[in-house]
Design a protein around this motif. Structure first.
Motif, PDB file in Angstrom:
ATOM      1  N   GLN A  11       0.829  -1.196   0.000  1.00 24.98           N
ATOM      2  CA  GLN A  11       0.000   0.000   0.000  1.00 24.98           C
ATOM      3  C   GLN A  11       0.862   1.244   0.000  1.00 24.98           C
ATOM      4  O   GLN A  11       2.029   1.211   0.392  1.00 24.98           O
ATOM      5  N   LYS A  12       0.279   2.333  -0.460  1.00 18.59           N
ATOM      6  CA  LYS A  12       0.999   3.596  -0.549  1.00 18.59           C
ATOM      7  C   LYS A  12      -0.003   4.732  -0.416  1.00 18.59           C
ATOM      8  O   LYS A  12      -1.133   4.635  -0.894  1.00 18.59           O
ATOM      9  N   THR A  13       0.427   5.800   0.242  1.00 20.02           N
ATOM     10  CA  THR A  13      -0.375   7.009   0.340  1.00 20.02           C
ATOM     11  C   THR A  13       0.389   8.135  -0.328  1.00 20.02           C
ATOM     12  O   THR A  13       1.562   8.339  -0.033  1.00 20.02           O
ATOM     13  N   PRO A  20      -5.211  13.821  -1.005  1.00 20.83           N
ATOM     14  CA  PRO A  20      -4.588  12.632  -0.406  1.00 20.83           C
ATOM     15  C   PRO A  20      -5.250  11.365  -0.955  1.00 20.83           C
ATOM     16  O   PRO A  20      -6.475  11.256  -0.984  1.00 20.83           O
ATOM     17  N   THR A  21      -4.422  10.422  -1.407  1.00 21.06           N
ATOM     18  CA  THR A  21      -4.915   9.224  -2.090  1.00 21.06           C
ATOM     19  C   THR A  21      -4.239   7.989  -1.530  1.00 21.06           C
ATOM     20  O   THR A  21      -3.017   7.969  -1.372  1.00 21.06           O
ATOM     21  N   GLN A  22      -5.024   6.969  -1.224  1.00 16.10           N
ATOM     22  CA  GLN A  22      -4.483   5.696  -0.762  1.00 16.10           C
ATOM     23  C   GLN A  22      -4.667   4.659  -1.863  1.00 16.10           C
ATOM     24  O   GLN A  22      -5.725   4.582  -2.481  1.00 16.10           O
ATOM     25  N   GLN A  38      -9.767   8.263  -2.548  1.00 15.82           N
ATOM     26  CA  GLN A  38      -9.508   9.620  -2.087  1.00 15.82           C
ATOM     27  C   GLN A  38     -10.573  10.017  -1.069  1.00 15.82           C
ATOM     28  O   GLN A  38     -10.577  11.124  -0.583  1.00 15.82           O
TER      29      GLN A  38
END
Length: 122
Positions: A11-13, A20-22, A38
């Protein structure tokens, strides 16, 4: 018995176009699950399955089907453009895409593809 885990996930943010997006990518034996949000929720769930009717056997066309959420043309276009490369790089595996997006611009789409690439589990 130690070996490869049954499920691999990354996972990455990131901030994509100011939002902000995961991103979470998980590899299963027959599918790749990609979650892009988002809004902090899974949102619309889209199944992308390779079709065997494509003229070029090495790159089958992905058939999209909304399993949960809004079924509108833009969802299908966005989904195909966002994760076609995932299916191709994973040996034409089916992809489940869960997305809850504020920004659906082309610039945002390109940035999201790069974030998904950094979460490669296939």
């Amino acid at each position: 018995m130690e070996g490869k885990p049954l499920v691999t996930s990354k996972q990455k943010t990131e901030v994509v176009c100011g939002v902000p997006t995961q991103v979470v990518c998980t590899a299963f034996s027959s599918h790749i699950l990609v979650v892009v949000t988002q809004l902090g929720k899974m949102g619309t769930l889209v199944s992308l399955e390779p079709s065997s009717v494509a003229s070029d056997v090495s790159k089958p066309v992905l058939e999209t089907r909304v399993l949960l959420g809004q079924d509108e043309p833009l969802i299908h276009v966005f989904a195909k453009n966002l994760v076609t490369f995932v299916s191709q790089e994973a040996g034409n595996k089916a992809v489940l895409l869960a997305m809850a997006m504020k920004d659906r611009s082309m610039e945002g789409l390109r940035a999201l593809k790069e974030v998904i690439q950094t979460c490669q589990v296939w």
